[in-house]
Design an enzyme around this catalytic site. Structure first.
Site, PDB file in Angstrom:
ATOM      1  N   HIS A 129     -15.015   0.540 -38.364  1.00 55.12           N
ATOM      2  CA  HIS A 129     -15.031   0.272 -37.174  1.00 55.12           C
ATOM      3  C   HIS A 129     -14.201   1.488 -36.507  1.00 55.12           C
ATOM      4  O   HIS A 129     -13.498   1.143 -35.127  1.00 55.12           O
ATOM      5  CB  HIS A 129     -14.440  -1.173 -36.971  1.00 55.12           C
ATOM      6  CG  HIS A 129     -15.335  -2.055 -37.142  1.00 55.12           C
ATOM      7  ND1 HIS A 129     -14.517  -3.412 -38.040  1.00 55.12           N
ATOM      8  CD2 HIS A 129     -17.211  -2.482 -37.290  1.00 55.12           C
ATOM      9  CE1 HIS A 129     -16.284  -4.080 -38.085  1.00 55.12           C
ATOM     10  NE2 HIS A 129     -17.035  -4.042 -37.873  1.00 55.12           N
ATOM     11  N   SER A 150     -11.375 -10.531 -45.418  1.00 61.70           N
ATOM     12  CA  SER A 150     -12.084 -10.931 -44.306  1.00 61.70           C
ATOM     13  C   SER A 150     -12.738 -12.032 -44.138  1.00 61.70           C
ATOM     14  O   SER A 150     -13.179 -12.274 -45.164  1.00 61.70           O
ATOM     15  CB  SER A 150     -12.722  -9.348 -44.648  1.00 61.70           C
ATOM     16  OG  SER A 150     -13.595  -9.391 -43.388  1.00 61.70           O
ATOM     17  N   ILE A 178      -8.574  -1.164 -38.228  1.00 64.79           N
ATOM     18  CA  ILE A 178      -8.441   0.663 -37.382  1.00 64.79           C
ATOM     19  C   ILE A 178      -7.234   0.719 -37.252  1.00 64.79           C
ATOM     20  O   ILE A 178      -6.505   1.230 -36.329  1.00 64.79           O
ATOM     21  CB  ILE A 178      -8.817   0.291 -35.989  1.00 64.79           C
ATOM     22  CG1 ILE A 178      -7.766  -1.104 -35.204  1.00 64.79           C
ATOM     23  CG2 ILE A 178     -10.313  -0.642 -35.877  1.00 64.79           C
ATOM     24  CD1 ILE A 178      -8.769  -2.153 -33.415  1.00 64.79           C
ATOM     25  N   CYS A 213     -12.905  10.663 -26.100  1.00 63.72           N
ATOM     26  CA  CYS A 213     -13.948  10.787 -24.656  1.00 63.72           C
ATOM     27  C   CYS A 213     -15.605   9.740 -24.688  1.00 63.72           C
ATOM     28  O   CYS A 213     -15.859  10.694 -25.561  1.00 63.72           O
ATOM     29  CB  CYS A 213     -13.776  12.141 -23.958  1.00 63.72           C
ATOM     30  SG  CYS A 213     -15.306  11.880 -22.344  1.00 63.72           S
ATOM     31  N   CYS A 244     -13.651  16.415 -18.579  1.00 65.78           N
ATOM     32  CA  CYS A 244     -14.908  15.547 -18.352  1.00 65.78           C
ATOM     33  C   CYS A 244     -14.381  14.637 -16.556  1.00 65.78           C
ATOM     34  O   CYS A 244     -15.985  14.735 -16.537  1.00 65.78           O
ATOM     35  CB  CYS A 244     -16.368  15.932 -18.852  1.00 65.78           C
ATOM     36  SG  CYS A 244     -15.664  14.217 -19.831  1.00 65.78           S
TER      37      CYS A 244
HETATM   38  P1  NAD Z   1     -10.675 -11.809 -39.076  1.00 63.87           P
HETATM   39  O1  NAD Z   1      -9.793 -12.239 -38.470  1.00 63.87           O
HETATM   40  O2  NAD Z   1     -12.145 -12.120 -38.891  1.00 63.87           O
HETATM   41  O3  NAD Z   1     -10.648 -12.937 -40.917  1.00 63.87           O
HETATM   42  C1  NAD Z   1      -9.075 -12.083 -41.704  1.00 63.87           C
HETATM   43  C2  NAD Z   1      -9.543 -12.576 -42.766  1.00 63.87           C
HETATM   44  O4  NAD Z   1      -7.981 -12.739 -43.125  1.00 63.87           O
HETATM   45  C3  NAD Z   1      -9.416 -14.367 -42.643  1.00 63.87           C
HETATM   46  O5  NAD Z   1     -10.426 -15.172 -42.977  1.00 63.87           O
HETATM   47  C4  NAD Z   1      -8.419 -15.101 -42.879  1.00 63.87           C
HETATM   48  O6  NAD Z   1      -7.974 -16.166 -43.596  1.00 63.87           O
HETATM   49  C5  NAD Z   1      -7.744 -13.901 -44.030  1.00 63.87           C
HETATM   50  N1  NAD Z   1      -6.584 -13.793 -44.292  1.00 63.87           N
HETATM   51  C6  NAD Z   1      -5.354 -13.076 -43.430  1.00 63.87           C
HETATM   52  N2  NAD Z   1      -4.044 -13.139 -43.533  1.00 63.87           N
HETATM   53  C7  NAD Z   1      -4.672 -13.110 -44.733  1.00 63.87           C
HETATM   54  C8  NAD Z   1      -3.561 -13.243 -46.116  1.00 63.87           C
HETATM   55  N3  NAD Z   1      -2.240 -12.767 -46.118  1.00 63.87           N
HETATM   56  N4  NAD Z   1      -4.490 -13.408 -47.623  1.00 63.87           N
HETATM   57  C9  NAD Z   1      -4.784 -13.312 -47.611  1.00 63.87           C
HETATM   58  N5  NAD Z   1      -5.880 -14.039 -46.756  1.00 63.87           N
HETATM   59  C10 NAD Z   1      -5.137 -12.834 -44.946  1.00 63.87           C
HETATM   60  O7  NAD Z   1     -10.743 -10.132 -39.601  1.00 63.87           O
HETATM   61  P2  NAD Z   1     -12.083  -9.169 -40.176  1.00 63.87           P
HETATM   62  O8  NAD Z   1     -13.368 -10.031 -41.162  1.00 63.87           O
HETATM   63  O9  NAD Z   1     -11.391  -7.881 -40.315  1.00 63.87           O
HETATM   64  O10 NAD Z   1     -12.751  -9.314 -38.645  1.00 63.87           O
HETATM   65  C11 NAD Z   1     -13.275  -7.837 -38.724  1.00 63.87           C
HETATM   66  C12 NAD Z   1     -12.650  -7.727 -37.382  1.00 63.87           C
HETATM   67  O11 NAD Z   1     -11.570  -7.624 -37.100  1.00 63.87           O
HETATM   68  C13 NAD Z   1     -13.340  -5.853 -37.117  1.00 63.87           C
HETATM   69  O12 NAD Z   1     -13.371  -5.784 -36.709  1.00 63.87           O
HETATM   70  C14 NAD Z   1     -11.605  -5.186 -36.983  1.00 63.87           C
HETATM   71  O13 NAD Z   1     -11.736  -4.197 -36.369  1.00 63.87           O
HETATM   72  C15 NAD Z   1     -11.207  -6.404 -36.628  1.00 63.87           C
HETATM   73  N6  NAD Z   1      -9.060  -6.348 -36.911  1.00 63.87           N
HETATM   74  C16 NAD Z   1      -8.796  -5.152 -37.658  1.00 63.87           C
HETATM   75  C17 NAD Z   1      -7.087  -5.505 -37.457  1.00 63.87           C
HETATM   76  C18 NAD Z   1      -6.885  -4.040 -38.094  1.00 63.87           C
HETATM   77  O14 NAD Z   1      -7.011  -3.000 -38.105  1.00 63.87           O
HETATM   78  N7  NAD Z   1      -5.586  -4.672 -38.674  1.00 63.87           N
HETATM   79  C19 NAD Z   1      -6.511  -6.598 -36.942  1.00 63.87           C
HETATM   80  C20 NAD Z   1      -7.019  -7.411 -35.843  1.00 63.87           C
HETATM   81  C21 NAD Z   1      -9.071  -8.031 -35.808  1.00 63.87           C
END
Ligand code: NAD
Length: 250
Positions: free
Chosen positions: A119, A193, A103, A127, A155
């Site tokens: 997301h 992810s 996001i 709103c 609103c």
């Molecule tokens: P998550 O936190 O569940 O997983 C992140 C994964 O990335 C982990 O498994 C971790 O091991 C791996 N990781 C972290 N840094 C890394 C790197 N430098 N190199 C390799 N791997 C790395 O995140 P997700 O799966 O995106 O979870 C989904 C939710 O998190 C979404 O809803 C999203 O909107 C939200 N989110 C977004 C942000 C953002 O916009 N940057 C930040 C936090 C959460």
């Protein structure tokens, strides 16, 4: 790892329908914490789901508090090497699009032109009742100064970041466009992810079932590692840069 990197670089040379599916892990190298790592967002914050946001003034206050503090973290964040490699692949005509759960808007800031935000975005506030939508910065600053949750100036109803909370539906258009990209992809990258949040996490499965090669680059294990054609458990920035160098050398 170097054999896997050169194997992926060979696949990239052959492919012309490359798609990247990204999660919070691609942005940790820009200084934005992910959710589930030990120093991630949920180590210090309670999750406010959509129902609680709608029904409780305390929940809304806590939501605005968490979001406003997080906003400062990514306000100054810049795209990192991982984001930039994806831009290069798009410019080379390889990458068809990015599907992101993030996001933070960093793919667009880096220069990718096709980005489907599953997301939503925290860069805007919208709103929940009318069509009012506005950049987040001024309202976040106002909240941090006054400690009061703002109401819609049009609103008077509830204002929320234009992101999808747990319990809220995904934007239909972005989801359908993402599934279409996955179906027509020939090489599909999952980058940073944990692949536990559905329905987003089902999209790499669609790509694999439709015949794409599936590559997962993630520091920790994921539930889809078993069906992937290649898995690299290492830094996304370093790994994508290594794949890009290997591809340029062939
Ligand atoms: P998550 O936190 O569940 O997983 C992140 C994964 O990335 C982990 O498994 C971790 O091991 C791996 N990781 C972290 N840094 C890394 C790197 N430098 N190199 C390799 N791997 C790395 O995140 P997700 O799966 O995106 O979870 C989904 C939710 O998190 C979404 O809803 C999203 O909107 C939200 N989110 C977004 C942000 C953002 O916009 N940057 C930040 C936090 C959460």
């Amino acid at each position: 790892m170097s054999n896997t990197v050169s194997q992926i670089a060979d696949w990239l040379c052959e492919a012309d329908q490359v798609v990247a599916f990204t999660g919070a892990g691609i942005s940790t190298e820009s200084g934005i914490p992910d959710f589930r790592s030990p120093n991630g967002v949920w180590a210090t914050n309670r999750q406010i789901d959509f129902q609680e946001f709608l029904s409780s003034a305390d929940g809304r206050y806590e939501y605005w508090r968490q979001k406003s503090l997080a906003h400062r973290a990514f306000h100054d964040a810049q795209p990192n090497i991982g984001h930039r490699v994806l831009v290069r692949w798009e410019q080379q005509g390889k990458l068809r699009g990015v599907i992101t759960q993030n996001i933070d808007g960093l793919h667009q800031l880096a220069g990718n032109s096709v980005v489907h935000e599953l997301h939503g975005t925290a860069r805007d506030i919208a709103c929940l009742s009318c069509s009012y939508r506005t950049p987040a910065d001024p309202l976040v600053e106002q909240f941090l100064k006054t400690d009061l949750v703002p109401d819609c100036p049009e609103c008077g109803r509830l204002l929320k970041h234009a992101t999808v909370s747990f319990g809220q539906s995904l934007p239909e258009e972005a989801f359908e466009a993402s599934v279409d990209l996955a179906r027509t992809s020939d090489l599909f990258f999952v980058l940073g992810s944990s692949l536990v949040v559905y329905p987003a996490a089902g999209i790499p499965q669609v790509a694999k079932q439709s015949g794409a090669r599936l590559v997962i680059i993630n520091r920790d294990e994921t539930p889809l590692d078993g069906i992937a054609d290649a898995v690299i458990r290492s830094s996304i920035g370093e790994t994508l840069a290594a794949i890009d160098r290997a591809m340029s050398a062939t």
